[in-house]
Design a protein around this motif. Structure first.
Motif, PDB file in Angstrom:
ATOM      1  N   TYR A 141       0.837  -1.206   0.000  1.00  0.00           N
ATOM      2  CA  TYR A 141       0.000   0.000   0.000  1.00  0.00           C
ATOM      3  C   TYR A 141       0.872   1.257   0.000  1.00  0.00           C
ATOM      4  N   ASP A 170      -6.927  10.472  -3.727  1.00  0.00           N
ATOM      5  CA  ASP A 170      -8.333  10.119  -3.894  1.00  0.00           C
ATOM      6  C   ASP A 170      -8.633   9.605  -5.301  1.00  0.00           C
ATOM      7  N   ASP A 171      -7.598   9.425  -6.108  1.00  0.00           N
ATOM      8  CA  ASP A 171      -7.754   8.992  -7.501  1.00  0.00           C
ATOM      9  C   ASP A 171      -7.726   7.460  -7.553  1.00  0.00           C
ATOM     10  N   VAL A 172      -8.920   6.856  -7.604  1.00  0.00           N
ATOM     11  CA  VAL A 172      -9.024   5.399  -7.559  1.00  0.00           C
ATOM     12  C   VAL A 172      -8.377   4.759  -8.786  1.00  0.00           C
ATOM     13  N   ASP A 173      -8.615   5.328  -9.973  1.00  0.00           N
ATOM     14  CA  ASP A 173      -8.045   4.749 -11.192  1.00  0.00           C
ATOM     15  C   ASP A 173      -6.518   4.751 -11.146  1.00  0.00           C
ATOM     16  N   ALA A 218      -4.692   4.723  -8.453  1.00  0.00           N
ATOM     17  CA  ALA A 218      -4.274   3.762  -7.433  1.00  0.00           C
ATOM     18  C   ALA A 218      -4.281   2.348  -7.992  1.00  0.00           C
ATOM     19  N   VAL A 219      -5.326   1.997  -8.721  1.00  0.00           N
ATOM     20  CA  VAL A 219      -5.424   0.656  -9.297  1.00  0.00           C
ATOM     21  C   VAL A 219      -4.321   0.429 -10.330  1.00  0.00           C
ATOM     22  N   ILE A 247      -5.580   5.477   0.788  1.00  0.00           N
ATOM     23  CA  ILE A 247      -5.939   4.618  -0.338  1.00  0.00           C
ATOM     24  C   ILE A 247      -6.343   3.215   0.111  1.00  0.00           C
ATOM     25  N   MET A 306      -9.927   1.904  -0.340  1.00  0.00           N
ATOM     26  CA  MET A 306     -10.521   1.773  -1.676  1.00  0.00           C
ATOM     27  C   MET A 306     -10.749   0.296  -2.004  1.00  0.00           C
ATOM     28  N   ALA A 325     -11.579  -1.204  -4.765  1.00  0.00           N
ATOM     29  CA  ALA A 325     -10.981  -1.604  -6.048  1.00  0.00           C
ATOM     30  C   ALA A 325      -9.483  -1.826  -5.914  1.00  0.00           C
ATOM     31  N   LEU A 326      -8.825  -0.976  -5.141  1.00  0.00           N
ATOM     32  CA  LEU A 326      -7.387  -1.136  -4.918  1.00  0.00           C
ATOM     33  C   LEU A 326      -7.109  -2.370  -4.082  1.00  0.00           C
TER      34      LEU A 326
END
Length: 209
Positions: free
Chosen positions: A35, A50-53, A55-56, A84, A87, A89-90
């Motif tokens: 992480y 805060d950017d999920v895309d 992070a993934v 993060i 999240m 998705a992450l």
């Protein structure tokens, strides 16, 4: 041979896990660093936490073999990792990659974190849940960082650890808790040598009988 080690911050699980891995000749992964590695990559590329895309994408590209070479211990990276980590998705990507590490070629692995025995490796034959009183954990962290065991730094770290425990245990996705079949190892009054001796006995009892 897969050994799953969970527990709160500064409980001694990282040091113990590394020594278990060395004793049995197993690979070791500090899943918390995955992480931090993602947070570090996001910070380096200018993405907000805060950017999920982002992070993934960073999780998919993360090189686990380089985690020890990155500057992952800064407060900024730590704060980013905490943000993060919630999240879903992450977490899905990193959990899958952590499982692949555990199941990779070789004798096995030791993984430590906060959801190894419950989520990442629920079928591990040995699961340890390493704990210590929050006061002792604050003393350890204060000594590690400042060479002291009391004073204003201790008070700050004690408050921080209590808040982190509450956040880790209260989150909806993969909360910190022992697996039903985990062995609880309280290190409050143990030396690392004593804790390691007990852990080795548990692993031997499960795998070598």
């Amino acid at each position: 041979m897969i050994v799953a080690v969970d527990g709160p911050a500064a409980s001694g699980k990282g040091t113990l896990s590394r020594q278990i891995a060395a004793h049995f000749g197993l690979r070791y992964l500090d899943t918390g660093l995955t992480y931090r590695g993602v947070a570090h990559a996001m910070h380096q590329s200018g993405h907000g936490f805060d950017d999920v895309d982002a992070a993934v994408a960073a999780a998919n590209a993360l090189d686990f073999t380089m985690l020890g070479n990155m500057d992952l211990r800064s407060d900024e990276v730590g704060e980013g990792a905490s943000r993060i980590a919630v999240m879903p998705a992450l977490r899905k990507v990193l959990v899958e990659r952590q499982r692949l590490f555990a199941q990779g070629a070789g004798k096995g692995a030791v993984l430590d974190g906060r959801d190894i025995g419950t989520v990442v490796c629920p079928d591990a034959r040995v699961k340890l849940f390493v704990i210590a009183s929050v006061e002792e954990r604050a003393r350890r962290r204060t000594h590690q960082l400042f060479g002291l065991v009391e004073g204003p730094q201790y008070d700050v770290l004690l408050k921080s650890l209590k808040a982190r425990d509450e956040r880790d245990m209260g989150r909806a996705d993969s909360p910190l808790r022992p697996a039903a079949d985990a062995h609880t190892l309280d290190t409050t009054r143990l030396t690392i040598e004593e804790a390691l001796e007990r852990a080795i006995a548990l692993v031997n009892g499960a795998y070598l009988e």
